[in-house]
Design a protein around this motif. Sequence first.
Motif, PDB file in Angstrom:
ATOM      1  N   GLN A  47     -24.117 -19.840  11.959  1.00 40.32           N
ATOM      2  CA  GLN A  47     -25.019 -19.047  11.109  1.00 40.32           C
ATOM      3  C   GLN A  47     -26.076 -19.948  10.455  1.00 40.32           C
ATOM      4  OE1 GLN A  47     -22.782 -16.493   8.474  1.00 40.32           O
ATOM      5  NE2 GLN A  47     -24.610 -15.484   7.741  1.00 40.32           N
ATOM      6  N   ILE A  48     -25.646 -21.089   9.952  1.00 48.95           N
ATOM      7  CA  ILE A  48     -26.579 -22.039   9.338  1.00 48.95           C
ATOM      8  C   ILE A  48     -27.510 -22.610  10.408  1.00 48.95           C
ATOM      9  CG2 ILE A  48     -26.785 -24.261   8.151  1.00 48.95           C
ATOM     10  CD1 ILE A  48     -24.146 -23.598   6.746  1.00 48.95           C
ATOM     11  N   ILE A  82     -30.223 -20.130  11.184  1.00 49.00           N
ATOM     12  CA  ILE A  82     -31.226 -20.087  10.115  1.00 49.00           C
ATOM     13  C   ILE A  82     -32.128 -21.319  10.183  1.00 49.00           C
ATOM     14  CG2 ILE A  82     -31.575 -20.134   7.608  1.00 49.00           C
ATOM     15  CD1 ILE A  82     -28.804 -18.764   7.354  1.00 49.00           C
ATOM     16  N   PRO A 106     -20.394 -16.131  -0.961  1.00 47.60           N
ATOM     17  CA  PRO A 106     -21.459 -16.319   0.037  1.00 47.60           C
ATOM     18  C   PRO A 106     -21.361 -17.658   0.768  1.00 47.60           C
ATOM     19  CG  PRO A 106     -22.383 -15.629  -2.075  1.00 47.60           C
ATOM     20  CD  PRO A 106     -20.935 -15.930  -2.301  1.00 47.60           C
ATOM     21  N   SER A 107     -20.918 -18.697   0.078  1.00 47.37           N
ATOM     22  CA  SER A 107     -20.772 -20.016   0.708  1.00 47.37           C
ATOM     23  C   SER A 107     -19.695 -19.974   1.785  1.00 47.37           C
ATOM     24  CB  SER A 107     -20.407 -21.078  -0.325  1.00 47.37           C
ATOM     25  OG  SER A 107     -21.410 -21.180  -1.296  1.00 47.37           O
ATOM     26  N   ASP A 161     -18.720 -17.373   3.447  1.00 48.91           N
ATOM     27  CA  ASP A 161     -19.242 -16.578   4.559  1.00 48.91           C
ATOM     28  C   ASP A 161     -20.262 -17.369   5.376  1.00 48.91           C
ATOM     29  OD1 ASP A 161     -17.614 -14.538   3.671  1.00 48.91           O
ATOM     30  OD2 ASP A 161     -19.240 -13.354   2.794  1.00 48.91           O
ATOM     31  N   LEU A 162     -21.176 -18.057   4.695  1.00 53.88           N
ATOM     32  CA  LEU A 162     -22.214 -18.812   5.383  1.00 53.88           C
ATOM     33  C   LEU A 162     -21.617 -19.954   6.212  1.00 53.88           C
ATOM     34  CD1 LEU A 162     -25.290 -19.035   5.770  1.00 53.88           C
ATOM     35  CD2 LEU A 162     -25.326 -20.630   3.863  1.00 53.88           C
TER      36      LEU A 162
END
Length: 112
Positions: A10-11, A14, A61-62, A64-65
């Motif tokens: 995901q990262i 992005i 959120p961390s 999940d990310l």
Amino acid sequence: MNEKIYDLSQIEAISAGNSEFVTKMVNMFLDTTPDLEAHIGESIKTQQWNEVGLTAHKIKPSIDLMGIKSLHDVIRNIERSSKEEKNLDELPGLYATLSETLNLVFADLRRI
């Protein structure tokens, strides 16, 4: 068990191929998350349910990310139980799972 306990895809998506961005995000996670995780543990010990809920909300959120799928439900259950003050007897076990998993992730990420 050779399966990664986290997934940086995901990262990486992005980042659009910017490896410095990925490194920066990983380092930010490593800088902030251990303190938040410890704060959840302390707040459970002192039965500060509002603090547990707020901190769980911050860390969610961390998690999940970073693609830590095994903690998806764990962190949400910690947040929900503490905010509703229900099933509080489950919090120590949930926290143990959170802590153990995050410590494995921290150790693994520090090696990359």
